[in-house]
Motif scaffolding. Sequence first.
Motif, short mmCIF file in Angstrom:
data_model
loop_
_atom_site.label_atom_id
_atom_site.label_comp_id
_atom_site.label_asym_id
_atom_site.label_seq_id
_atom_site.Cartn_x
_atom_site.Cartn_y
_atom_site.Cartn_z
N LEU A 43 16.69 -91.30 39.78
CA LEU A 43 17.69 -92.09 39.30
C LEU A 43 19.00 -91.93 39.81
O LEU A 43 19.30 -91.00 40.55
CB LEU A 43 17.98 -91.81 37.73
N ASN A 44 19.49 -93.13 40.12
CA ASN A 44 20.66 -93.45 40.80
C ASN A 44 21.95 -93.32 40.12
O ASN A 44 22.55 -94.05 39.60
CB ASN A 44 20.99 -94.96 41.44
N GLY A 46 25.30 -92.45 38.01
CA GLY A 46 26.86 -93.04 38.27
C GLY A 46 27.68 -91.78 38.34
O GLY A 46 27.24 -90.55 38.03
N LYS A 50 27.11 -87.67 37.83
CA LYS A 50 27.23 -86.70 38.91
C LYS A 50 28.59 -86.16 39.04
O LYS A 50 28.77 -85.29 39.96
CB LYS A 50 27.12 -87.79 40.52
N ASP A 79 30.52 -93.32 44.92
CA ASP A 79 30.59 -94.49 44.22
C ASP A 79 32.19 -94.77 43.55
O ASP A 79 32.89 -93.81 43.62
CB ASP A 79 29.81 -94.60 42.65
N GLN A 106 26.37 -85.48 46.29
CA GLN A 106 25.90 -85.27 44.71
C GLN A 106 26.31 -83.80 44.49
O GLN A 106 26.08 -82.80 45.40
CB GLN A 106 24.43 -85.33 44.48
N ALA A 192 15.02 -96.64 38.29
CA ALA A 192 14.65 -95.67 39.33
C ALA A 192 14.23 -96.37 40.30
O ALA A 192 14.51 -96.19 41.52
CB ALA A 192 13.65 -94.63 38.64
N GLN A 195 16.69 -98.48 42.22
CA GLN A 195 17.95 -97.65 42.44
C GLN A 195 19.15 -98.32 41.77
O GLN A 195 20.35 -98.19 42.42
CB GLN A 195 17.98 -97.27 43.88
N LYS A 197 22.26 -98.45 39.36
CA LYS A 197 23.14 -97.61 38.99
C LYS A 197 23.05 -97.10 37.63
O LYS A 197 22.70 -98.07 36.42
CB LYS A 197 24.70 -98.15 39.04
N ASP A 199 24.23 -94.80 34.23
CA ASP A 199 25.35 -94.17 33.91
C ASP A 199 25.34 -94.08 32.39
O ASP A 199 24.44 -94.60 31.71
CB ASP A 199 26.69 -94.76 34.38
#
Length: 323
Positions: A43-44, A46, A50, A79, A106, A192, A195, A197, A199
Amino acid sequence: MAWRLRLAPEKTNFDFFKHQWLTFGGSVVLMLLAFVAWGFMGLNFGIDFKGGTTLRTESVNAVDVGAYRAALEALPIGDAAITEVFDPNFGPDQHVAMIRVSAAEQDEALSPELLNEVKAALVKTDPDLKVVAEETVGPKVSSELVWTSVLAVAITSLAIMAYIWMRFEWQMALGGVVALLHDVFITVGIFAFFQLKFDLTIIAALLTILGYSINDTVVVFDRLRENLQKYKTMPLRDVMNLSVNETLSRTLMTSITTLIAVGSLLVLGGDVIRGFAFAIFMGVLLGTYSSVYVAKNLVLFIGLDRSDKPKKSDKSEFANVDA
């Protein structure tokens, strides 16, 4: 007689089990693909998940989100989420923004030097801008948020399962929860795969999806319970088809009106809530589909006890609660 809009004929006789291996099997395949996307692409996350730094700024000039974002794009950061804060207590010359910035790598904290560069870039955009508050979320706290979010979804699903079990039968409880997990897993899988965001606002959207989807499933199950008492000799498959057909108009009307509202947010809401609106939009589509093709299919596979002996649910205080 007043004219009324109908999205489906007053009486329908669709066979929702005619292609059950394609509809139900397709859902199983999509869930497996969602797990593959999670495992191989991830998962990207947010800033919430992170870690990063949140700045609260004030200025006598109006907040220019585009200018702020352009100033930060030149810096080696990850980000950046920029949100204008509105409050009726603010004065006419008080313009507040919340700026969340994460490090490029990250789980790496934003260095003090780089944070000073961020502040300098913002001040260069607006000389009257002042940073009035600063808060940093470390990797440890953000990882705890991930597990807390997973726990929230799990507890909600179990609570819904318990409610349906008390109100109907355990087969329906299992079918309803599997349908809910189908909606959540595929939605997260889409995030996913593309990709997008991910959050805390997406977690809020997932919890909203759980509440919306189970509402439609409960309506179908409630009609199914009534028809099981009314048509005692009719095959279970035919009773289920009848129940879905009788609630089809309500299902379509509810889903389409919701999609119109969420679609407006998706198109016109801007970047701040676009991810949230997209998650809700996909959840409504998947929730409508799962209520018709997933939940009842699983109940049919398991089977129901249609004997005339008193059911556990008949003694429950939940049995006479209206849907």
